[in-house]
Design a protein around this motif. Structure first.
Motif, PDB file in Angstrom:
ATOM      1  N   THR A 145      49.453  30.820  43.823  1.00  0.00           N
ATOM      2  CA  THR A 145      49.743  29.607  43.056  1.00  0.00           C
ATOM      3  C   THR A 145      48.703  28.528  43.313  1.00  0.00           C
ATOM      4  O   THR A 145      48.180  27.906  42.373  1.00  0.00           O
ATOM      5  N   TRP A 146      48.375  28.310  44.577  1.00  0.00           N
ATOM      6  CA  TRP A 146      47.388  27.276  44.891  1.00  0.00           C
ATOM      7  C   TRP A 146      45.977  27.685  44.501  1.00  0.00           C
ATOM      8  O   TRP A 146      45.171  26.843  44.080  1.00  0.00           O
ATOM      9  N   LEU A 147      45.658  28.966  44.610  1.00  0.00           N
ATOM     10  CA  LEU A 147      44.343  29.435  44.189  1.00  0.00           C
ATOM     11  C   LEU A 147      44.140  29.176  42.694  1.00  0.00           C
ATOM     12  O   LEU A 147      43.114  28.617  42.277  1.00  0.00           O
ATOM     13  N   VAL A 148      45.131  29.574  41.885  1.00  0.00           N
ATOM     14  CA  VAL A 148      45.056  29.352  40.440  1.00  0.00           C
ATOM     15  C   VAL A 148      44.975  27.862  40.131  1.00  0.00           C
ATOM     16  O   VAL A 148      44.155  27.418  39.317  1.00  0.00           O
ATOM     17  N   GLY A 149      45.828  27.082  40.779  1.00  0.00           N
ATOM     18  CA  GLY A 149      45.866  25.649  40.505  1.00  0.00           C
ATOM     19  C   GLY A 149      44.549  24.956  40.796  1.00  0.00           C
ATOM     20  O   GLY A 149      44.053  24.166  39.979  1.00  0.00           O
ATOM     21  N   ILE A 150      43.958  25.253  41.948  1.00  0.00           N
ATOM     22  CA  ILE A 150      42.713  24.584  42.334  1.00  0.00           C
ATOM     23  C   ILE A 150      41.546  25.009  41.441  1.00  0.00           C
ATOM     24  O   ILE A 150      40.767  24.177  40.965  1.00  0.00           O
ATOM     25  N   VAL A 151      41.425  26.320  41.170  1.00  0.00           N
ATOM     26  CA  VAL A 151      40.315  26.812  40.354  1.00  0.00           C
ATOM     27  C   VAL A 151      40.349  26.198  38.959  1.00  0.00           C
ATOM     28  O   VAL A 151      39.349  25.654  38.460  1.00  0.00           O
TER      29      VAL A 151
END
Length: 465
Positions: free
Chosen positions: A357-363
């Motif tokens: 979730t955080w990987l997708v959000g930040i990218v």
């Protein structure tokens, strides 16, 4: 070993009935509102203006055409999602019917669709938020208002509002789908109320003369607009990504998919008709707030302010659902070994794929902040149309290979409905620009390199010593 080796469908169905670590807490109403949350947003508040420039008052026909194409695909989605209620949407369904290579292609395609849609809507959210803040005399430094080169003649470095909203949504999704669904339900009710307010107020200001000529660019204009406004319906397929978090998927998934699409199609058609009846369609050129413009044109400035707020809320729910769908696609692909295992890890407290979730959000927050909207939007529609075509093919394949499989919902009119879905989607794909096709084929080429260089060697269906 064959590239087209498929998953064991019976094992997939069995696994969907066991504990996967995800919390089953969603019902049919939650799914319907999840779908409405994904669909009603940028399409109704932004794309209606762009579509009107291509189709004129005939924009309502464009929405009807796009809705019909989505409707046929939705019936196919409903059959598959109720039969194989697992995370991953069309990626998982194609894996079960057409094999790993096709599943990888569509999964790679969906990464682009969901991710860029999230970034694009965040950019639209930023524009409306800045407009709302300006009404209170608040203005951000110009360099933080848009991506580099997004505004001609203005030096911009970073779209800070777009970046921030994606991080806020990411934080909400990371703490649990139940909490996210509650927030989504509240926002959906608000934005639908705002759309209904526009319809109630705007209907009294319609001038039938503005609907003449009804098709200024002929049916070709209607078709071209349909290919563009198709983006307005992206999101109902995200409902299927929640399959493993639904209490009664066999019943709730078909209801959520079909109900959300039907509600949104009706709203789009009525809003398009009222807008073009209030404002001559040519006046929408260069306008990124067409619904507000129609009310301002009618002298209803107080309602226009509510519409601006509704647009912000509407786009927030789209960002939430599209980000959610993206994380569940990656979760499913990782669980199959096609992506690193870390992407399918579940947080012990929140019961969500926290890292993913955080990987997708930040990218995609950085993509929204650094890439202009017109570039982001180029690939979204073609990826979705391809995905919808493949789900129809998957239904035809499974009806032939597994006619005995219990189906809680059966797509009516097989093979004609799936074939109609394929025909409509392919027809609209060929009304997109050539540069869109070129960029899409380049993305697929990169996907093949990743598949044969990494994913295939680690696939759970293709174990290597």
């Amino acid at each position: 070993m064959s590239l087209f080796r498929t998953k064991d469908l019976d094992k997939m169905i069995h696994s969907s009935r066991t504990d996967t670590g995800l919390q089953r807490s969603l019902g049919a109403l939650d799914l319907t509102l999840l779908g409405v949350g994904a669909i009603v947003g940028t399409g109704i508040f932004v794309l209606t203006g762009s579509g009107a420039l291509l189709a004129g008052p005939g924009l309502s026909l464009s929405f009807i055409l796009a809705a019909i194409a989505c409707g046929f695909a939705a019936l196919c989605y409903a059959e598959f999602s109720s039969t194989v209620p697992v995370s991953g949407s069309i990626y998982t369904y194609s894996y079960a019917t057409m094999g790993e290579i096709v599943a990888w292609i569509i999964g790679w395609d969906l990464m682009l669709e969901y991710g860029l849609a999230t970034s694009a809507v965040s950019v639209g959210w930023s524009g409306y938020m800045q407009s709302l803040l300006s009404g209170f005399g608040i203005a951000l430094p110009a360099v933080l208002t848009a991506a580099p080169g997004a505004v001609p003649g203005v030096t911009t470095w970073f779209n800070l509002p777009a970046f921030c909203i994606l991080l806020v949504i990411t934080g909400l999704l990371s703490i649990g789908i139940r909490e996210s669904a509650r927030a989504n339900n509240i926002m959906v009710f608000i934005k639908v109320a705002v759309v209904l307010l526009f319809i109630a107020v705007g209907a009294g200001h319609v001038q039938p003369a503005n609907w003449q000529p009804y098709l200024p660019f002929g049916y070709n204009g209607v078709f071209n607009a349909a290919a563009i406004v198709f983006f307005a319906f992206i999101g109902f397929d995200a409902v299927t990504s929640a399959a493993e978090e639904v209490k009664n998927p066999a019943r709730a998934l078909p209801i959520g998919i079909i109900a959300s699409l039907g509600i949104c199609a009706l709203l789009y058609v009525v809003v398009a008709a009222i807008m073009t009846g209030i404002v001559p369609f040519a006046k929408f050129a260069g306008v990124d707030h067409p619904v507000s413009l129609a009310l301002q044109y009618a002298g209803e400035n107080w309602v226009a302010g509510f519409v601006d707020l509704g647009a912000i809320i509407g786009m927030t729910t789209v960002i939430l659902v599209m980000t959610y769908g993206q994380t569940r696609i990656l979760f499913a692909m990782s669980r199959d070994g096609l992506l690193p295992k870390k992407l399918s890890s579940i947080h012990p407290r929140f019961a969500t794929p926290l890292f993913t979730t955080w990987l997708v959000g930040i990218v995609f927050a950085f993509i929204a902040a650094l890439i202009p909207l017109n570039i982001l939007a180029e690939l979204i529609n073609i990826g979705t149309l391809m995905a919808f075509s493949l789900i129809a093919v998957a239904v035809l394949v499974l009806r032939r290979t597994r006619p005995d499989l219990p189906r809680a919902f059966r797509c009516p009119g097989v093979p004609f409905v799936p074939l109609a879905a394929i025909g409509f989607c392919v027809f609209l794909m060929f009304h997109l620009q050539a540069v869109t096709w070129i960029a899409f084929l380049c993305w697929l080429a990169i996907g093949f390199v990743v598949y044969f260089g990494y994913a295939r060697k680690r696939s759970l269906l293709h174990p290597h010593p």
